[in-house]
Design an enzyme around this catalytic site. Sequence first.
Site, PDB file in Angstrom:
ATOM      1  N   SER A 130     -16.227  -4.955  24.403  1.00 38.55           N
ATOM      2  CA  SER A 130     -15.380  -5.585  25.415  1.00 38.55           C
ATOM      3  C   SER A 130     -14.033  -4.889  25.507  1.00 38.55           C
ATOM      4  O   SER A 130     -13.509  -4.381  24.518  1.00 38.55           O
ATOM      5  CB  SER A 130     -15.158  -7.070  25.083  1.00 38.55           C
ATOM      6  OG  SER A 130     -14.279  -7.648  26.034  1.00 38.55           O
ATOM      7  N   LYS A 185     -20.944 -11.465  22.668  1.00 33.89           N
ATOM      8  CA  LYS A 185     -20.325 -10.800  23.826  1.00 33.89           C
ATOM      9  C   LYS A 185     -20.568 -11.603  25.097  1.00 33.89           C
ATOM     10  O   LYS A 185     -19.688 -11.710  25.955  1.00 33.89           O
ATOM     11  CB  LYS A 185     -20.900  -9.386  23.974  1.00 33.89           C
ATOM     12  CG  LYS A 185     -20.450  -8.621  25.230  1.00 33.89           C
ATOM     13  CD  LYS A 185     -18.938  -8.471  25.292  1.00 33.89           C
ATOM     14  CE  LYS A 185     -18.502  -7.388  26.276  1.00 33.89           C
ATOM     15  NZ  LYS A 185     -19.005  -7.538  27.639  1.00 33.89           N
ATOM     16  N   HIS A 188     -18.232 -14.476  25.068  1.00 32.05           N
ATOM     17  CA  HIS A 188     -16.925 -13.897  25.418  1.00 32.05           C
ATOM     18  C   HIS A 188     -16.792 -13.778  26.930  1.00 32.05           C
ATOM     19  O   HIS A 188     -15.776 -14.165  27.518  1.00 32.05           O
ATOM     20  CB  HIS A 188     -16.786 -12.520  24.758  1.00 32.05           C
ATOM     21  CG  HIS A 188     -15.690 -11.664  25.340  1.00 32.05           C
ATOM     22  ND1 HIS A 188     -15.806 -11.028  26.557  1.00 32.05           N
ATOM     23  CD2 HIS A 188     -14.449 -11.357  24.874  1.00 32.05           C
ATOM     24  CE1 HIS A 188     -14.694 -10.365  26.820  1.00 32.05           C
ATOM     25  NE2 HIS A 188     -13.859 -10.541  25.808  1.00 32.05           N
ATOM     26  N   ASN A 189     -17.825 -13.244  27.582  1.00 36.03           N
ATOM     27  CA  ASN A 189     -17.758 -13.052  29.026  1.00 36.03           C
ATOM     28  C   ASN A 189     -17.719 -14.384  29.763  1.00 36.03           C
ATOM     29  O   ASN A 189     -17.073 -14.511  30.806  1.00 36.03           O
ATOM     30  CB  ASN A 189     -18.946 -12.217  29.501  1.00 36.03           C
ATOM     31  CG  ASN A 189     -18.784 -10.746  29.152  1.00 36.03           C
ATOM     32  OD1 ASN A 189     -17.969 -10.394  28.303  1.00 36.03           O
ATOM     33  ND2 ASN A 189     -19.547  -9.892  29.777  1.00 36.03           N
ATOM     34  N   GLU A 192     -14.302 -15.546  29.534  1.00 35.88           N
ATOM     35  CA  GLU A 192     -13.540 -14.698  30.464  1.00 35.88           C
ATOM     36  C   GLU A 192     -13.637 -15.246  31.891  1.00 35.88           C
ATOM     37  O   GLU A 192     -12.626 -15.374  32.597  1.00 35.88           O
ATOM     38  CB  GLU A 192     -14.078 -13.277  30.398  1.00 35.88           C
ATOM     39  CG  GLU A 192     -13.468 -12.285  31.353  1.00 35.88           C
ATOM     40  CD  GLU A 192     -14.174 -10.939  31.282  1.00 35.88           C
ATOM     41  OE1 GLU A 192     -14.507 -10.394  32.352  1.00 35.88           O
ATOM     42  OE2 GLU A 192     -14.407 -10.439  30.161  1.00 35.88           O
TER      43      GLU A 192
END
Length: 466
Positions: A130, A185, A188-189, A192
């Site tokens: 990232s 990940k 995380h996205n 985001e």
Amino acid sequence: MDMQQAQIGLIGLGTMGSALALNIAEKGFPIAVYNRTTQVTRDFHQEAGDLAGNVVPTESLEEFVNAIATPRAIILMVPAGTPVDQQIEALEPLLSPEDLVIDAGNADFHDTNRRANTGYKMQFLGMGVSGGEEGARHGPSIMGGGRQADWDRVSDVLNAIAAKAEDGTPCATRMGEEGAGHFVKAVHNGIEYADMQMIAEIYGVMRDGMGLSAAQIGDTFATWNEGPLQSYLVEISGKVAKATDPHGGKPMLDVILDKAGQKGTGRWTAIEAQHLAAPIPVIEAAVMARNVSARLEERRVMQDRFGAAPQGFDIDSTVLEKAMIAGKILCYAQGFTMISAASEKFGWSLPLPEIARVWRAGCIIRSSMLNDMAEALTEDAERNLILAPFFANLIEENIPALRQAVAEGIAKGHPMPALASGLNWFDMMRTARGTANMIQGQRDFFGMHGFERLDGIADAHGPWGA
């Protein structure tokens, strides 16, 4: 350079692959590179400047594999899905059992799970990266998934190229087996997506409710970035708002079409949350909002029929700042709860404190709050984040502002799906006796599904009969 001196290889010289390769070369690791289009490889090497001496350009897979010292480590930076499978299939005959292939793309973690258990001749590691192009070039956040031995083989390279937190710790960690890194990940996205959506909702209130100019909004975000909301996304939101269109002199935001793109990772997170029975309504609302943004013509027709929604209203910017603080904490709490659910389901033992630490620098959601989150999760990783004393106090302090902003915003027709979803989740979570008893009664009435009584009797039924 002796072709055998390349310490690591990388396939795929797109935006992210090129940046990551230069990062590796800059840190002193000779790297062999290959791209399906030969001219791309040649151009990359020519434009590498002072780093070209640490780059070995190759024009065939055979030449590429032979350029890497054994046992080989090869990073794949190709589009997720079928292209990864095709690239692995092409590489496998050329590799030895001790060689390692690392998928560093935006893979669906289910695909990574499958690949980890396929039984390739060589070893396989999944790796979430990232930080966008800037992060890949100068220091990304790295989330690994696979065997500990495989991670250890390349950890010197990964720690060297990763972003460094303020205490100097590399933001690179093995999360667990199989697709654990790509799963983290994905979450995380999702966070985001949610963080960006909440910022956009607050921007809308300032623009349409308070009548502030783009420059004034930019100044507000810049001020907030000096306080508890200090983060990459708040920082760049201020810069975006203050930017001017070089072609017409208008604020840049005023000439950008309000149709948000997405590559699907946020959607994957929302879908997987349903399978895990992990409520992440802020992330789900953010995905929904991007989907709605794409319906431009339909939205115009709706406005013609029903009128423009937002109305002006007075609200202090400090209220909006506090609302953002509360919304951010609620969103992250949901994300970590989802990670916990996956850890239990897949047997990954995902290290929540380390995940918070890995996100402190390099990645898109980096934020000063993550230091406190890492501490809270170190104290008790099983406790919901909002129950940690530090965050419980912040919630008590800032929830009234979130409630005020959402209530007044909705009353005036301002869409606030992510902030409202966070508030609704909080109100449900703090209600010891909710309303699902009515749902259980309904299910038993029409389907004889049974229910558990307050006195502990299980599989009970109501008096309504067949």
